[in-house]
Design a protein around this motif. Structure first.
Motif, PDB file in Angstrom:
ATOM      1  N   GLN C 182      48.964  49.404  37.606  1.00 27.53           N
ATOM      2  CA  GLN C 182      47.616  49.198  38.314  1.00 27.53           C
ATOM      3  C   GLN C 182      47.683  47.858  39.124  1.00 27.53           C
ATOM      4  OE1 GLN C 182      44.872  49.057  34.844  1.00 27.53           O
ATOM      5  NE2 GLN C 182      43.562  50.326  35.830  1.00 27.53           N
ATOM      6  N   ASP C 183      48.534  47.049  38.408  1.00 30.44           N
ATOM      7  CA  ASP C 183      48.701  45.513  39.161  1.00 30.44           C
ATOM      8  C   ASP C 183      49.585  45.786  40.373  1.00 30.44           C
ATOM      9  OD1 ASP C 183      50.362  42.473  39.008  1.00 30.44           O
ATOM     10  OD2 ASP C 183      48.268  42.745  38.931  1.00 30.44           O
ATOM     11  N   GLU C 184      50.500  46.702  40.464  1.00 32.55           N
ATOM     12  CA  GLU C 184      51.127  46.859  41.712  1.00 32.55           C
ATOM     13  C   GLU C 184      50.408  47.729  42.778  1.00 32.55           C
ATOM     14  OE1 GLU C 184      54.494  49.001  40.002  1.00 32.55           O
ATOM     15  OE2 GLU C 184      55.655  47.335  39.505  1.00 32.55           O
ATOM     16  N   GLN C 185      49.775  48.424  42.224  1.00 40.27           N
ATOM     17  CA  GLN C 185      48.642  49.390  43.185  1.00 40.27           C
ATOM     18  C   GLN C 185      47.912  48.154  43.799  1.00 40.27           C
ATOM     19  OE1 GLN C 185      47.775  53.244  43.850  1.00 40.27           O
ATOM     20  NE2 GLN C 185      47.818  51.614  45.405  1.00 40.27           N
ATOM     21  N   ALA C 186      47.083  47.550  43.276  1.00 43.74           N
ATOM     22  CA  ALA C 186      46.283  46.465  43.695  1.00 43.74           C
ATOM     23  C   ALA C 186      46.846  45.532  44.538  1.00 43.74           C
ATOM     24  CB  ALA C 186      45.647  45.491  42.562  1.00 43.74           C
ATOM     25  N   ALA C 187      48.235  45.265  44.362  1.00 40.21           N
ATOM     26  CA  ALA C 187      48.939  44.255  45.178  1.00 40.21           C
ATOM     27  C   ALA C 187      49.117  44.876  46.559  1.00 40.21           C
ATOM     28  CB  ALA C 187      50.338  43.795  44.517  1.00 40.21           C
ATOM     29  N   THR C 188      49.608  46.405  46.555  1.00 37.84           N
ATOM     30  CA  THR C 188      49.898  46.914  47.597  1.00 37.84           C
ATOM     31  C   THR C 188      48.583  47.333  48.581  1.00 37.84           C
ATOM     32  OG1 THR C 188      49.186  49.316  46.765  1.00 37.84           O
ATOM     33  CG2 THR C 188      51.784  48.300  46.580  1.00 37.84           C
ATOM     34  N   LEU C 189      47.276  47.176  47.981  1.00 33.28           N
ATOM     35  CA  LEU C 189      46.075  47.014  48.912  1.00 33.28           C
ATOM     36  C   LEU C 189      45.723  45.575  49.262  1.00 33.28           C
ATOM     37  CD1 LEU C 189      44.253  49.572  46.380  1.00 33.28           C
ATOM     38  CD2 LEU C 189      45.247  49.968  48.665  1.00 33.28           C
ATOM     39  N   GLY C 190      46.697  44.710  49.060  1.00 33.91           N
ATOM     40  CA  GLY C 190      46.226  43.356  49.541  1.00 33.91           C
ATOM     41  C   GLY C 190      45.628  42.362  48.361  1.00 33.91           C
ATOM     42  N   VAL C 191      45.474  42.826  47.226  1.00 28.48           N
ATOM     43  CA  VAL C 191      44.520  42.111  46.492  1.00 28.48           C
ATOM     44  C   VAL C 191      45.394  40.804  45.899  1.00 28.48           C
ATOM     45  CG1 VAL C 191      43.206  41.979  44.228  1.00 28.48           C
ATOM     46  CG2 VAL C 191      43.354  43.893  45.807  1.00 28.48           C
ATOM     47  N   TRP C 192      44.817  39.397  46.070  1.00 29.28           N
ATOM     48  CA  TRP C 192      45.642  38.273  45.534  1.00 29.28           C
ATOM     49  C   TRP C 192      46.062  38.326  44.042  1.00 29.28           C
ATOM     50  CZ3 TRP C 192      43.622  33.417  48.479  1.00 29.28           C
ATOM     51  CH2 TRP C 192      43.772  33.554  49.895  1.00 29.28           C
ATOM     52  N   LYS C 193      46.983  37.756  43.787  1.00 25.47           N
ATOM     53  CA  LYS C 193      47.586  37.630  42.408  1.00 25.47           C
ATOM     54  C   LYS C 193      46.312  36.988  41.617  1.00 25.47           C
ATOM     55  CE  LYS C 193      51.761  36.580  40.473  1.00 25.47           C
ATOM     56  NZ  LYS C 193      52.995  37.183  41.071  1.00 25.47           N
ATOM     57  N   ILE C 194      45.657  36.102  41.936  1.00 26.91           N
ATOM     58  CA  ILE C 194      44.677  35.532  41.161  1.00 26.91           C
ATOM     59  C   ILE C 194      43.507  36.359  40.604  1.00 26.91           C
ATOM     60  CG2 ILE C 194      43.096  34.045  42.534  1.00 26.91           C
ATOM     61  CD1 ILE C 194      44.272  32.606  39.419  1.00 26.91           C
ATOM     62  N   ARG C 195      43.231  37.198  41.624  1.00 34.69           N
ATOM     63  CA  ARG C 195      42.272  38.108  41.635  1.00 34.69           C
ATOM     64  C   ARG C 195      42.502  39.330  40.596  1.00 34.69           C
ATOM     65  NH1 ARG C 195      37.319  37.881  43.788  1.00 34.69           N
ATOM     66  NH2 ARG C 195      37.079  36.181  45.520  1.00 34.69           N
ATOM     67  N   ARG C 196      43.856  39.849  40.829  1.00 32.78           N
ATOM     68  CA  ARG C 196      44.377  40.753  40.112  1.00 32.78           C
ATOM     69  C   ARG C 196      44.413  40.108  38.514  1.00 32.78           C
ATOM     70  NH1 ARG C 196      49.038  40.821  43.876  1.00 32.78           N
ATOM     71  NH2 ARG C 196      50.349  40.560  42.018  1.00 32.78           N
ATOM     72  N   PHE C 197      44.686  39.043  38.382  1.00 30.93           N
ATOM     73  CA  PHE C 197      44.590  38.619  36.957  1.00 30.93           C
ATOM     74  C   PHE C 197      43.381  38.761  36.277  1.00 30.93           C
ATOM     75  CE2 PHE C 197      45.624  36.138  33.301  1.00 30.93           C
ATOM     76  CZ  PHE C 197      44.643  35.406  33.092  1.00 30.93           C
ATOM     77  N   PHE C 198      42.265  38.299  37.033  1.00 29.81           N
ATOM     78  CA  PHE C 198      40.972  38.324  36.470  1.00 29.81           C
ATOM     79  C   PHE C 198      40.334  39.801  36.528  1.00 29.81           C
ATOM     80  CE2 PHE C 198      39.929  34.200  35.497  1.00 29.81           C
ATOM     81  CZ  PHE C 198      40.602  33.487  36.305  1.00 29.81           C
ATOM     82  N   HIS C 199      40.677  40.670  37.407  1.00 29.12           N
ATOM     83  CA  HIS C 199      40.065  41.967  37.610  1.00 29.12           C
ATOM     84  C   HIS C 199      40.843  43.066  36.693  1.00 29.12           C
ATOM     85  CE1 HIS C 199      36.720  40.795  39.607  1.00 29.12           C
ATOM     86  NE2 HIS C 199      37.362  40.142  40.690  1.00 29.12           N
ATOM     87  N   ILE C 200      42.172  42.790  36.610  1.00 29.18           N
ATOM     88  CA  ILE C 200      42.925  43.804  36.136  1.00 29.18           C
ATOM     89  C   ILE C 200      43.525  43.549  34.570  1.00 29.18           C
ATOM     90  CG2 ILE C 200      45.195  45.321  36.506  1.00 29.18           C
ATOM     91  CD1 ILE C 200      44.491  45.255  39.393  1.00 29.18           C
ATOM     92  N   THR C 201      44.290  42.176  34.763  1.00 32.24           N
ATOM     93  CA  THR C 201      45.047  42.094  33.566  1.00 32.24           C
ATOM     94  C   THR C 201      44.345  41.478  32.519  1.00 32.24           C
ATOM     95  OG1 THR C 201      46.775  41.071  35.059  1.00 32.24           O
ATOM     96  CG2 THR C 201      47.118  40.556  32.703  1.00 32.24           C
ATOM     97  N   LEU C 202      43.291  40.700  32.766  1.00 24.81           N
ATOM     98  CA  LEU C 202      42.279  40.190  31.627  1.00 24.81           C
ATOM     99  C   LEU C 202      41.572  41.212  31.117  1.00 24.81           C
ATOM    100  CD1 LEU C 202      42.202  37.208  30.879  1.00 24.81           C
ATOM    101  CD2 LEU C 202      40.295  36.725  32.348  1.00 24.81           C
ATOM    102  N   PRO C 203      41.155  42.150  31.929  1.00 23.56           N
ATOM    103  CA  PRO C 203      40.275  43.252  31.046  1.00 23.56           C
ATOM    104  C   PRO C 203      41.113  43.911  29.904  1.00 23.56           C
ATOM    105  CG  PRO C 203      39.613  43.289  33.522  1.00 23.56           C
ATOM    106  CD  PRO C 203      40.753  42.370  33.298  1.00 23.56           C
ATOM    107  N   THR C 204      42.243  44.135  30.518  1.00 21.82           N
ATOM    108  CA  THR C 204      43.361  44.770  29.671  1.00 21.82           C
ATOM    109  C   THR C 204      43.579  44.014  28.183  1.00 21.82           C
ATOM    110  OG1 THR C 204      44.642  45.569  31.495  1.00 21.82           O
ATOM    111  CG2 THR C 204      45.711  45.919  29.426  1.00 21.82           C
TER     112      THR C 204
END
Lengths: 266, 364, 285
Positions: C182-204
């Motif tokens: 999921q994180d890698e997918q978001a990265a390929t869509l240009g989502v910044w690391k910090i946003r990926r942390f709050f929207h993907i990693t943290l909910p997990t």
């Protein structure tokens, strides 16, 4: 790039914060003399350990500690296996409620139960006996053992028991030859955690152990509280106190590997 | 009296809207291999587990060799079972896995008997030489062979096999299904084999019982399903792809949108469904079925077409080497042996078994 | 009916061990509750002991002190553990060694931690000696005294040192069990690391964070050894123990029960609710 550097800094800081405080204590335990502000003891020896063993019959204390922790561990694991297996493998109405309830003794402050246990043990006539100490520790360690074993049973494939029963194998043979061998590793890790918790217990020992009975924890606590020991003796007693924990960690890591040790929440 | 008799078996899981097993009646003779065939969720594994005693029926009776086994716990029933996942006893070798059950049950009188019996079954499943290999070091196919030997060595009256080959790759499955049938026949073992694979069912079974939604739709020898399927569902399951509304008169005349046929059938007159196997069609310039090609797939040994005949789409499997183009007209004949009449059935709404939520669970 | 009876019989050998332990938990709890609503002479006084406790300045101080330490420890521990767990997620040279060190820390009991920190961080400790040698401080008294002070800094440091590795390992096991896709997918869509942390990693990590927070809260709020050894003021539990032991045969002895009861009610209520939430989320995922 920035993230990599930040990550490296965080990890380096963590390693230093964990390792560095251990060093002075290890050095103090073998220090004959060490004055401020020297960074290293001027003389090294094992005199602190020798004094401890001579003055406080530490051999007996360590033996008693091992005995009580071993018995509590065996009792706790034996009592915890079946409930943990039930919670971990079955799906039933109210399961989460039952599981949460089982864990409440771990969450509650020990003090309130220990106060009440005194009354219970006096009524039962076992106050300040070895049995009362084992029960007092088991009250908290059985739920703790259940908490530790449930994730292991969640990963356990109970189909092997069905397979064994369709081959005509009775429940005792199934338990001894199929279930326990499959759970060996998980049981060992759980036993290790329960042993470590029992080893470190102070309150239950101070309240319920027989008068001549001491554990390393019950010696160490007043030593720190009252400041009656020199730094060297305190450090050496502390080293003796946490050696079993570290030894268990090494043994179980060697047996099952670092990754598997960390698998599943404990 | 048959060797295995299942009478009026019903079972409904708690919270389920429909019964998982509905009025199951099966008879099986000694030495026979019956295959339970059906799509996932039709109840075949539940039926097997009920026979094994791992599930309890709501009503009905199961008799093996004249004796009821309903009140017996699993380990006391005269059955053994091989599961889809080969549950190896990981701490034992191949030989010990195989002789573990008879050993703890005291079935051997001495060590020599144990060793010779163990070797016999190891040889039977072609694992000679692997006796001392640990169970954790076996391939998927080897595990299933051990599983089979382990189930056979206890000499069960009835052997139950729950999709034991479905976890294996295609080539190994074909090899194993032949092996399973040969071994069971060699021993004269009575078997119930569960699968969702029609080809596997045909290869292994003496008889096939087709199940849908907890009921047995048809129980017959394999060839019957290719000539006389009992219902539309069974027909579709066995590759009868073309279902055409038709009218049957009292004199075996069938009239439909694709043509009129005469067929020897015992169905009542009225509106029915004409079903035709794709392979029953053959290209013939003078054929009496003509249609336009809508789709063509060249598969090497045959060509598959979808053709439009008077507004009806037909699926054809032709072994002609020449491929017709889309829009081209094609003329066909049909082999009467590949045609049959069934009743039209309304589409049943597939309801997923729902389990009532626990009391404290959040309701959506 | 036969089926229900068989189900009950099947469950009994499994639940009996739990019931034995619960008996030795609930029975003393009931006795303590009973003591807490009686006076020293045995008369029923209702909630008087609780009112006396709440009005006792020592209780109020201990409550504020304990709550403050608990909240500070919880915040520092959870933030540090999350950062560390995320940092440890990827593979790198030395990862196994770092994890092993964290496990070593977990293996160290709280009493040992107390000794260790006193020898390291006290004014005459090792760190003070290092700073003295570096010329940063002139005398040992210039080094800040964090132990045996009313702000509880020493207690906080010890508890954080003990808990961060434990909770980090807990969160890390969750991160390891979840795919990175999921994180890698978001990265390929240009989502910044910090946003990926709050929207993907943290909910997990939410159920694991809730679970760990419960353990942390329950342990710190009802901690005994560390506050009594390296703190200056009484925490709630040490106060209860102090009254129990030193009040002797005086009415103050009964306050021990009511204080301990108050700690228990708070601890159990918060723990039960959060633990139930965490286990429900875990079951759903």
């Amino acid at each position: 790039m920035m993230w990599t550097v930040t990550r490296k800094l965080v990890l380096t800081f963590t390693v230093l914060v964990i390792l560095i405080p251990i060093i002075p204590m290890m050095l103090w335990s073998v220090a004959e003399t060490w004055t401020y502000p020297s960074l290293f003891p001027s003389e090294l020896s094992f005199d602190n350990f020798t004094m401890l063993f001579d003055t406080y019959s530490l051999g007996k204390v360590i033996t008693d500690s091992i005995i009580v922790s071993a018995i509590v561990t065996i009792v706790s694991i034996l009592l915890a296996v079946m409930p943990a297996k039930f919670i971990g493998t079955q799906h039933f109405r109210g399961k989460i409620f039952v599981q949460t309830l089982t864990m409440m003794p771990v969450m509650a402050p020990a003090i309130i139960v220990l106060f009440g246990l005194m009354g219970v043990f006096v009524k039962m006539g076992i106050y300040k006996t070895f049995l009362s100490l084992v029960i007092a520790e088991a009250v908290f360690l059985v739920p703790y053992a259940i908490m530790v074993l449930v994730p292991i049973f969640k990963n356990y494939d109970s189909g092997i028991e069905d397979q064994a029963s369709t081959l005509g194998i009775n429940w005792l043979s199934r338990l001894l030859n199929v279930v326990l061998p499959n759970l060996k590793t998980g049981l060992m890790v759980s036993a290790m955690y329960v042993f470590m918790s029992s080893w470190a217990a102070y309150l239950a020992v101070s309240m319920f152990a027989p008068r001549t009975f001491n554990t390393v924890a019950s010696l160490l606590y007043p030593a720190i509280y009252n400041g009656q020991y020199s730094n060297g003796m305190l450090a050496s007693l502390t080293v003796l106190f946490f050696i079993p924990s570290i030894a268990f960690l090494f043994i179980s890591t060697w047996i099952i590997g670092t990754d598997k040790m960390n698998n599943g929440r404990i | 009296m048959s060797f295995l008799e299942i009478k009026g078996l019903f079972k409904t899981y708690r919270g389920a809207e429909k019964p998982t097993l509905q009025d199951i009646n099966i008879t099986l003779e000694e030495g026979e291999i019956l295959v339970l065939l059906g799509p996932s969720g039709c109840g075949k594994t539940t039926l097997l587990k009920t026979i094994a005693g791992l599930e309890e029926q709501d009503s009905g009776e199961i008799l093996v060799d004249g004796g009821s086994i309903d009140r017996l716990p699993t380990e006391k029933r005269p059955i053994s079972m091989v599961f889809q996942k080969a549950h190896m006893f990981k701490n034992m070798t191949v030989a010990k896995n195989i002789n573990f059950a008879p050993r703890v049950r005291g079935m051997f009188s001495n060590r020599e008997e144990m060793d010779s019996e163990t070797q016999k079954y190891i040889d039977l499943v072609k694992l000679t030489g692997l006796e001392d290999r640990m169970a954790t070091q076996l391939s998927g196919g080897q595990e299933q062979r051990v599983s089979l030997a382990r189930a056979l060595i206890v000499k069960p009256k009835l052997l139950l096999l729950d999709e034991p080959l479905s976890a294996l790759d295609a080539g190994l499955r074909i090899e194993m299904r032949t092996a399973v049938r040969d071994i069971c026949k060699q021993l004269g073992q009575t078997v119930i084999f569960v699968t969702h694979d029609q080809e596997e069912a045909m290869a292994i079974g003496d008889r096939i019982a087709v199940m849908f939604n907890g009921k047995i739709e048809q129980c017959a020898t394999p060839e019957v399903f290719f000539s006389r399927p009992a219902s539309k569902k069974v027909a579709e399951f066995f590759g009868w792809k073309n279902t055409i509304p038709c009218n049957v008169d009292g004199e075996n005349n069938i009239s439909s949108a694709i043509g009129n046929f005469k067929m020897d059938t015992s169905v009542e007159p009225g509106e029915r469904l004409l079903i035709i196997r794709p392979e029953a069609f053959s290209e013939d310039e003078n054929g009496n079925i003509r249609g336009a090609v809508k789709h063509a797939s060249y598969l090497g040994v045959r060509v598959e077409y979808v053709i439009d005949v008077n507004g009806i789409e037909l699926n054809i499997s032709s072994n002609s080497r020449e491929v017709k183009r889309i829009g081209e007209t094609i003329s066909l004949n049909v082999d009467p042996e590949g045609m049959w009449i069934v009743d039209d059935e309304p589409e049943e709404e597939e309801k997923v078994q729902s389990v009532k939520k626990g009391f404290f669970s959040r309701r959506k | 009916m036969r089926m229900k009876l068989r189900s009950v019989i099947k469950i009994m050998p499994v639940l009996i061990p739990s019931l034995i332990t619960l008996t030795f938990f609930i029975w003393p709890l009931c006795l303590s509750i009973e003591e807490s609503v009686h006076s020293f002479s045995g008369d029923f006084v209702g909630l008087q002991n609780y009112i006396d406790a709440i009005n006792d300045p020592a209780f109020v101080n201990a409550f504020v002190y304990t709550l403050r330490i608990t909240i500070i420890v919880l915040i520092i521990t959870m933030i540090s553990s999350i950062i560390l767990a995320v940092a440890l997620r990827r593979s790198f040279i030395g990862k196994k060694l770092v994890i092993f060190l964290l496990q070593t820390d977990v293996a160290i009991p709280s009493l040992a931690c107390a000794t260790m920190m006193i020898l390291f961080l006290s004014q005459s400790g090792f760190l003070s000696a290092v700073l003295n040698n570096l010329g940063i401080i002139n005398r040992m008294w210039d080094f800040p005294n964090i132990f045996f002070k009313s702000d509880g800094v020493g207690v906080i440091v010890c508890i954080v040192w003990l808990f961060v590795p434990y909770i980090t390992l807990s969160l890390l096991s969750v991160l390891h069990s979840v795919s990175n896709e999921q994180d890698e997918q978001a990265a390929t869509l240009g989502v910044w690391k910090i946003r990926r942390f709050f929207h993907i990693t943290l909910p997990t990590l939410k159920p694991a964070i809730a679970y760990s927070s419960v353990l942390c809260f329950a342990s710190v709020f009802s901690a005994f050894e560390l506050p009594s050894l390296v703190g200056d003021k009484h925490s709630l539990v040490t106060l209860a123990y102090y009254y129990y032991n030193t009040a002797g045969f005086t009415p103050g002895h009964m306050e021990a029960y009511s204080i301990a009861m108050i700690v228990t009610i708070i601890s159990l209520t918060v723990s039960f609710v959060l633990m139930y939430y965490s286990l429900t989320r875990e079951e759903k995922s």
